[in-house]
Scaffold this active site. Structure first.
Site, PDB file in Angstrom:
ATOM      1  CD  GLU A 135     -16.991   2.402  34.152  1.00 48.21           C
ATOM      2  OE1 GLU A 135     -15.844   2.207  34.618  1.00 48.21           O
ATOM      3  OE2 GLU A 135     -17.391   1.885  33.090  1.00 48.21           O
ATOM      4  CG  HIS A 142     -13.780   6.758  29.451  1.00 48.31           C
ATOM      5  ND1 HIS A 142     -14.901   6.727  28.658  1.00 48.31           N
ATOM      6  CD2 HIS A 142     -13.623   5.484  29.906  1.00 48.31           C
ATOM      7  CE1 HIS A 142     -15.403   5.501  28.633  1.00 48.31           C
ATOM      8  NE2 HIS A 142     -14.647   4.730  29.388  1.00 48.31           N
TER       9      HIS A 142
END
Length: 545
Positions: free
Chosen positions: A258, A529
């Site tokens: 990402e 995350h």
């Protein structure tokens, strides 16, 4: 073979591409700011409540009007730039390569590899959510450019710390002692995590700051209490595992997901380049894909980013053709890389393979992810077959990334049973649908990213170490539609969703073991995350003749 740094075959085409993107960028930036000014993170809302700030509605109204007008004005220039930019994507190599001499030293853990008969390698994977700022705010994260710089410099400071080993009497607490304080500026009483009280990220920390060194003398009179080890070795763990407030030392290859924003990718490259001299960024395809087809238009690249201490010999990217919904707008795929370790055994040069991916995201689309696993299994084998040479000795083959499914959700049963887990070893997996009891989930609940228990690396570390705490902050398993979820089973720990994977496959008959596995909390408040790292130990004496 040395890779060309530019994704274009010559400077003229690269210049045309730069002009086209230069015409597009103002329109893109105004649209991004238009979205960002309308969406606040929970951190910003908490700050406004504390400061009793009531001017935000005016900021939203006037900011929206201003950026909308600028967006409209810049649109004709963007269309002109698009006409120039889009056709060039057909001849663009699907990644950019940055190479520079290493100027930041890192401890060499393999200085005595011939004497020891083994060699070890460190790997790290993390989803860092570096989307354009307006889109990142849908994930409760903002300030993409500042986050990118802090993430990069935090990685450098963590991995360059010395690897110190001590021995203690406790059977469940031995290993590497590291400082427990975060390298990100610590918050005061009115701040939240890695972000200060104004809702802004702090200025990026300097790379050359000296990392505080722990006192490893257990008999020291200056140490009132024993140092708190960041290593949490559970009695029932089959491999050394820790929850660490710092990145593990001596990581050789970093794989990120990402990293969609181009400017953020360049900031990461600038931060990591002095340590990791070989960086692949802006990985993926744009515009119509396949070239000449209008069936799928890619607005974003793959988001994959790889930084390596080892020279990159070969690299290949392949785009998944079966994305659906919002995921079809990004060129998610597989990045396969061959690196030169820089050592020789006899007449053979040591090499390694690293494969980084990001699978389809929406829940309920397990069949799409299953097919993508089929593709990456096939593509990794093809890449290695094509790039294998008789005078080379492959030592590692690692597959990592954000798989967007876990090994505990009933809704992910299809992916859990895929044959890729027969080809590669998952050190956290006991069986299909069952994690090992010491495993910790890696997907954080976005609404609680700035909670007291999440806002600093130390606090997040303590939260992950406590089963009672982490179940409130890690995403729970996903149930099948219409079927009540019973989790965890009797006498089993609560784990949560682990969607970030590090897998490995033994090469050339050399016995490979996980030397240590680390859950990292240093990016608290900077991503949704938990980064994961492991160190592989490869025995050089076990080659099968």
């Amino acid at each position: 073979m040395s890779l060309r740094e530019s994704p274009f075959p010559n400077g003229f085409l690269e210049g045309l591409h730069a002009v086209g993107w230069g015409l597009i960028f103002p329109c893109f930036w105004f649209l991004d700011r238009l979205i960002a000014v309308c969406i606040s993170t929970t951190l910003e809302r908490m700050w406004r409540l504390e400061q009793e700030c009531y001017l935000h509605p005016l900021k939203v109204v006037f900011g929206s009007i201003l950026f909308f007008i600028l967006f409209v004005i810049s649109t004709p220039f963007a269309l002109l730039g698009f006409i120039l930019w889009a056709p060039l994507q057909a001849i663009r190599r699907p990644f950019s390569y940055h190479k520079q001499e290493q100027s930041i030293p890192m401890e060499n853990r393999n200085a005595r590899w011939e004497e020891m008969g083994k060699i070890s390698f460190g790997f790290l994977t993390a989803n860092v959510c570096l989307l354009p700022d307006g889109i990142a705010r849908f994930n409760n994260l903002g300030h993409t450019q500042k986050r990118a710089l802090i993430i990069g410099k935090s990685i450098v400071q963590g991995v360059t710390r010395p690897h110190i080993r001590i021995f203690v009497d406790s059977p469940s607490s031995c290993g590497t002692v590291t400082p427990s304080s975060s390298l990100i500026p610590q918050p005061n009483a009115s701040s939240y995590g890695s972000v200060d009280a104004s809702g802004e990220l702090p200025d990026a920390i300097e790379v050359n700051e000296i990392t505080p060194k722990p006192n490893c003398n257990q008999n020291s009179n200056h140490q009132k209490h024993p140092p708190r080890s960041l290593r949490t070795l559970l009695r029932d763990a089959d491999i050394p595992m820790e929850v660490s407030a710092l990145f593990p030392p001596s990581v050789d290859i970093v794989c990120l997901q990402e990293v969609f924003d181009k400017r953020a990718a360049r900031k990461l490259t600038q931060a990591l380049g002095p340590l990791y001299g070989h960086v692949l960024y802006d990985v993926g395809v744009y515009a119509c894909h396949p070239a000449g087809s209008c069936s799928s238009f890619k607005f974003f690249n793959s988001g994959l980013f790889l930084a390596s201490r080892f020279p990159i010999m070969e690299a290949e990217y392949r785009c998944f053709p079966n994305g659906r919904g919002e995921d079809a707008l990004a060129a998610k795929g597989l990045l396969t890389v061959k690196v030169d370790i820089g050592l020789q055994k006899g007449e053979k040069r040591m090499v390694g393979f690293i494969n980084c991916t990001h699978l389809h995201a929406p829940e309920g689309d397990g069949a799409i992810r299953f097919e993508q696993l089929n593709m990456l299994s096939k593509w990794t084998s093809e890449f290695q077959t094509l790039n294998r040479r008789d005078d080379e000795l492959p030592l590692f083959d690692v597959l990592c990334g954000d798989f967007n499914f876990d090994n505990c959700s009933p809704d992910d049963r299809l992916e859990q049973s895929h044959s890729v887990f027969d080809e590669y070893t998952d050190p956290c997996r006991a069986a299909a649908g069952k994690e090992k009891p010491w495993v910790i989930g890696t997907l954080l609940e976005q609404p609680t990213l700035y909670d007291e228990n999440m806002r600093t690396p130390d606090n997040l570390q303590r939260t992950l170490e406590s089963e009672d705490l982490r179940k409130d902050f890690i995403s729970p398993p996903v149930a099948l539609d219409g079927v009540p979820l019973v989790y965890p089973e009797a006498d089993q720990p609560w784990i949560g969703r682990r969607i970030d994977y590090l897998l490995y496959r033994e090469k050339s008959g050399h016995r490979t073991e996980v030397e240590e596995l680390t859950y990292v909390t240093q990016l608290a408040g900077l991503t949704d995350h938990i980064p994961v790292g492991f160190r592989l130990s490869v025995s050089l004496d076990s080659e099968q003749n």
